[in-house]
Design a protein around this motif. Structure first.
Motif, PDB file in Angstrom:
ATOM      1  N   TYR A 157       0.859  -1.189   0.000  1.00 48.93           N
ATOM      2  CA  TYR A 157       0.000   0.000   0.000  1.00 48.93           C
ATOM      3  C   TYR A 157       0.890   1.232   0.000  1.00 48.93           C
ATOM      4  N   ALA A 158       0.723   2.095  -1.016  1.00 49.11           N
ATOM      5  CA  ALA A 158       1.517   3.312  -1.162  1.00 49.11           C
ATOM      6  C   ALA A 158       0.625   4.526  -0.909  1.00 49.11           C
ATOM      7  N   THR A 159       1.092   5.444  -0.052  1.00 50.21           N
ATOM      8  CA  THR A 159       0.200   6.483   0.467  1.00 50.21           C
ATOM      9  C   THR A 159       0.142   7.772  -0.339  1.00 50.21           C
ATOM     10  N   GLY A 160       0.894   7.877  -1.431  1.00 51.21           N
ATOM     11  CA  GLY A 160       0.858   9.100  -2.237  1.00 51.21           C
ATOM     12  C   GLY A 160       1.471   8.871  -3.603  1.00 51.21           C
ATOM     13  N   GLU A 161       1.455   9.887  -4.443  1.00 55.43           N
ATOM     14  CA  GLU A 161       1.957   9.741  -5.809  1.00 55.43           C
ATOM     15  C   GLU A 161       3.426   9.316  -5.869  1.00 55.43           C
ATOM     16  N   PRO A 162       4.346   9.994  -5.152  1.00 55.50           N
ATOM     17  CA  PRO A 162       5.748   9.539  -5.208  1.00 55.50           C
ATOM     18  C   PRO A 162       5.914   8.111  -4.689  1.00 55.50           C
ATOM     19  N   SER A 163       5.163   7.781  -3.612  1.00 55.99           N
ATOM     20  CA  SER A 163       5.262   6.427  -3.047  1.00 55.99           C
ATOM     21  C   SER A 163       4.780   5.381  -4.038  1.00 55.99           C
ATOM     22  N   LEU A 164       3.705   5.675  -4.737  1.00 53.10           N
ATOM     23  CA  LEU A 164       3.171   4.717  -5.695  1.00 53.10           C
ATOM     24  C   LEU A 164       4.087   4.590  -6.915  1.00 53.10           C
ATOM     25  N   LEU A 165       4.602   5.709  -7.393  1.00 52.84           N
ATOM     26  CA  LEU A 165       5.545   5.658  -8.513  1.00 52.84           C
ATOM     27  C   LEU A 165       6.767   4.817  -8.153  1.00 52.84           C
ATOM     28  N   GLY A 166       7.326   5.072  -6.972  1.00 50.29           N
ATOM     29  CA  GLY A 166       8.495   4.317  -6.538  1.00 50.29           C
ATOM     30  C   GLY A 166       8.199   2.850  -6.342  1.00 50.29           C
ATOM     31  N   THR A 167       7.015   2.546  -5.799  1.00 46.81           N
ATOM     32  CA  THR A 167       6.623   1.156  -5.572  1.00 46.81           C
ATOM     33  C   THR A 167       6.450   0.405  -6.885  1.00 46.81           C
ATOM     34  N   VAL A 168       5.782   1.021  -7.844  1.00 47.24           N
ATOM     35  CA  VAL A 168       5.591   0.392  -9.153  1.00 47.24           C
ATOM     36  C   VAL A 168       6.942   0.088  -9.794  1.00 47.24           C
ATOM     37  N   ALA A 169       7.857   1.063  -9.716  1.00 47.62           N
ATOM     38  CA  ALA A 169       9.191   0.859 -10.300  1.00 47.62           C
ATOM     39  C   ALA A 169       9.929  -0.273  -9.593  1.00 47.62           C
ATOM     40  N   ALA A 170       9.811  -0.319  -8.265  1.00 48.80           N
ATOM     41  CA  ALA A 170      10.516  -1.346  -7.499  1.00 48.80           C
ATOM     42  C   ALA A 170       9.967  -2.738  -7.784  1.00 48.80           C
ATOM     43  N   VAL A 171       8.650  -2.850  -7.879  1.00 49.09           N
ATOM     44  CA  VAL A 171       8.028  -4.148  -8.160  1.00 49.09           C
ATOM     45  C   VAL A 171       8.476  -4.667  -9.523  1.00 49.09           C
ATOM     46  N   LYS A 172       8.511  -3.772 -10.500  1.00 50.34           N
ATOM     47  CA  LYS A 172       8.948  -4.186 -11.834  1.00 50.34           C
ATOM     48  C   LYS A 172      10.427  -4.565 -11.838  1.00 50.34           C
ATOM     49  N   SER A 173      11.238  -3.771 -11.138  1.00 48.43           N
ATOM     50  CA  SER A 173      12.665  -4.037 -11.095  1.00 48.43           C
ATOM     51  C   SER A 173      12.976  -5.372 -10.425  1.00 48.43           C
TER      52      SER A 173
END
Length: 328
Positions: A233-249
């Protein structure tokens, strides 16, 4: 922009402009009396200062767009100040807007407590104060515009509970937050309470520091540390962007489902790929519009409701299509 002046400025520019604003001869009465007087520096137009967080996030730029459209429609003179994520600059901007004789200030606060003294001084000087998005609990605030972040976090928690039930999953959740953000902490805490009440476990919370790079690093560490985690669960736009990138990586698309806040193209790509399951989408453009409309009405002596709520939508694969043109 037709007859409506719009300026985007930094703290240095605003401070320098203070001399111009004072020597231009605004007709505001002595600030110590708290008396309201209409500014004439913009030819009798309502002068509004919008104190923004930054101009990098799509969210804030959409809010600016709504505010600009409303200023154009109402004939107001709008100045957008970019604090570049610096709470001290926000305080200085409010002070400078007051000294320059602005009629209203709209604040998207970084530090909802630290900004209070400046807003109290603004109110005492007769300036109308509108808080947008971040909740500022203070008598100096005339109107609060935005999302009920605690309620929306609870709503997302209920959504995750329903998703898990439908997929026969017991959630083990990692949270990528921004622990320096009051509103994101509200989203985090209300979400956690909602999912825990239904038997889910929050295995770890990491701090992305409200930047995409920081969130990506934090999410990578989370994915490495919590091998049994099946939800993020990501609480904001930067958190979600970073999470999506990390999951893909990490190649973890089949291992975790991601839920979060604020759509971007990357989040939509994640929805299409199947690993982003739901995103809370606010309506920042409407927030900006409502804030400027409230400012103009207040300066004009009209009564405005103390709280203007802007509802959220949880975007999934089923309702994402209308947002594709916005986030290209």
């Amino acid at each position: 922009m037709s007859s409506t002046a719009l300026r985007r400025i930094s703290v240095a520019t605003l401070t320098a402009a203070l001399v111009v604003g004072v020597t231009a001869g605004c007709s505001r009465e002595d600030a110590s009396t708290g008396a309201k007087a209409k500014s004439t520096a913009s030819g009798g137009k309502v002068r509004i200062g919008l104190v923004q967080v930054n101009q990098q996030a799509i969210f804030f730029n959409q809010m600016n767009a709504g505010a600009e459209a409303a200023a154009k429609k109402t004939g107001a003179d709008l100045t957008v100040f970019n604090a570049n994520d610096d709470a001290v600059q926000q305080t200085q901007a409010v002070q400078n807007f007051v000294q320059q004789g602005y009629d209203a200030v709209i604040v998207e606060a970084i530090d909802v407590n630290g900004i209070k003294p400046a807003l109290r001084a603004a109110a005492k000087a007769g300036v109308k104060v509108i808080a947008v998005d971040g909740i500022i609990d203070d008598p100096a605030v005339d109107v609060q515009v935005g999302v009920d972040n605690a309620a929306a976090g609870k709503q997302m928690g209920a959504f995750v509970n329903a998703y898990d039930s439908a997929h026969h999953v017991t959630a083990k959740i990692g949270v990528v937050g921004a622990l320096n953000s009051y509103i994101q902490n509200l989203r985090k805490d209300s979400f956690a309470a909602a999912v825990k009440a239904k038997g889910a476990t929050v295995v770890q919370t990491v701090d992305g520091k409200n930047t995409q790079e920081g969130a990506a690093t934090a999410a990578e560490n989370l994915l490495t540390a919590q091998k049994g985690m099946n939800t993020v669960y990501a609480t904001g736009e930067p958190s979600l962007l970073g999470t999506v990138a990390a999951v893909k990586s990490a190649g973890a698309q089949n291992r975790v489902k991601v839920f979060g806040w604020d759509l971007t193209k990357q989040a939509i790509d994640g929805i299409d790929a199947g690993f982003v399951a739901g995103v809370v989408q606010q309506d920042p453009k409407t927030e900006g519009t409502k804030a400027v409309e409230a400012a103009v009405s207040l300066v004009g002596g009209k009564t405005v409701t103390k709280k203007i709520d802007v509802p959220v939508t949880i975007v999934t694969e089923k309702n994402v299509d209308p947002y594709r043109s916005i986030f290209k």
